[in-house]
Motif scaffolding. Sequence first.
Motif, short mmCIF file in Angstrom:
data_model
loop_
_atom_site.label_atom_id
_atom_site.label_comp_id
_atom_site.label_asym_id
_atom_site.label_seq_id
_atom_site.Cartn_x
_atom_site.Cartn_y
_atom_site.Cartn_z
N ARG A 177 0.83 -1.21 0.00
CA ARG A 177 0.00 0.00 0.00
C ARG A 177 0.87 1.26 0.00
O ARG A 177 0.53 2.25 -0.66
N LYS A 233 0.79 4.24 -2.86
CA LYS A 233 0.22 5.54 -2.55
C LYS A 233 1.24 6.65 -2.30
O LYS A 233 0.88 7.83 -2.36
N LYS A 255 -3.69 -1.85 6.36
CA LYS A 255 -4.13 -0.83 5.42
C LYS A 255 -4.26 0.54 6.10
O LYS A 255 -3.82 1.56 5.56
#
Length: 447
Positions: free
Chosen positions: A21, A25, A332
Amino acid sequence: MPSPRVVIIGGGHVGLTLALRLQKKLDAGEARVTVIDTQPHMTYQPFLPEAAAGSLEPRHVVVPLREALKRCEVLTAQVSTIDHARRCLTVTLGDGKVEQLGYDILVPVPGSISRALPIPGLAEEGVGFKTIGEAIYLRNHVLSRLDIAASTEDERLRRRLLTFLFIGGGYAGIEALAELQSMARYAIRSYPQLSEHDMRWVLVEAMGRIMPEVSPPMGEYTRQQLEDLGIEVKLNTTANSLVDGRVELSDGDVFDADTIVWTAGVKPHPMLEDSDLPRDAKGRLECTTRLQVKGTDNVFSAGDCAAVQDLTSSDPEALTSPSAQHAVRQAKLLADNIIAQLRGEPLQEYRHKHAGSVAGLGLFRGAAEVYGIKLKGLPAWLLHRAYHLMKMPTASRKARILGDWLLELPFHRQVVALGELHDPRAEFVKAANTRGLPKPRGTTAAG
């Protein structure tokens, strides 16, 4: 000015999900992400029972870290010390070299290890079920017991070889037991000297029920399913001694077993013991609901090794359970909070009500309880496979696992033992030594 360094200790489910993640990102140059683990891959543990039983190729239930984390630095190394006061780690690299590694943000998520008890004989006779190596070993071991039992006429030895003991009635123990017993029942058809009734499978659980992760009725249903398969389920029972495979249980039962599997709980990774970070009585890192380690603003954690308050519970002392469901969701949010901190934005609290649980009980059998809905048998088994396929990281591994399952429909499981995998040099050493045997006295080099 160099980019901030984010160091993740542990490449397991939490570590890999977090790193995936972050690399997705984070903007280019916003931070440098380093993942440290002793293994170069992540093992998806919910699929270990199927890998052990032959439904899945073992390589397909692991994700190579370097293949998945193209934008991260991956170090195959062992972290021995965390000195947060100096923001420094002591790391032993693969070549044995010891280095000091600095960080700006630290995420220790090494996961857990088996929690063994001081039972006589357990260390010598038992095997855990947390790694791909243990799963492959148990598969080969169980099948080799059938081979040896079919070739001996010693009834006492045969009973010992065909007795399989599992200690611990949580998800790990139940699924491992059910899958391996299903495999053995299929494999034993190829041995005309043996029958299913020659095998004895025993589950020992210290509590008064199995699978505490689900409601009591579903736990009772699972127990009945195991007993219908011929598995003895002993509740409120503990092992007193396992010396030399001689099993002595608290209910007075005494028997010999050549296979003893320990799945009775886990504990935080011992690496955390050599750190100056706050830990609770069970050795877990004490974390806030924003997944920050208490007393710090740049150390985060999640998963099995983190003690996080459960905001969905009315009990202020309740903590989130050490399940894969919480671990993935925490990972997450953890990634989002690290990015928010790097950008000077507010952090979010972790809040997730446990959705339920699914378990496989061998081929075409399962038990599931999701959002209060109970499923049994084939529907639960299909849901179990679908859920974990969806949660498996990377499209490549999802495709390979689905391919294994589809091939299993027209073809049967492969039930061959490859015991030589555990000692691949044995035959070569034997061959090499045949030329190096001591010569009788009186001979010469030419003679």
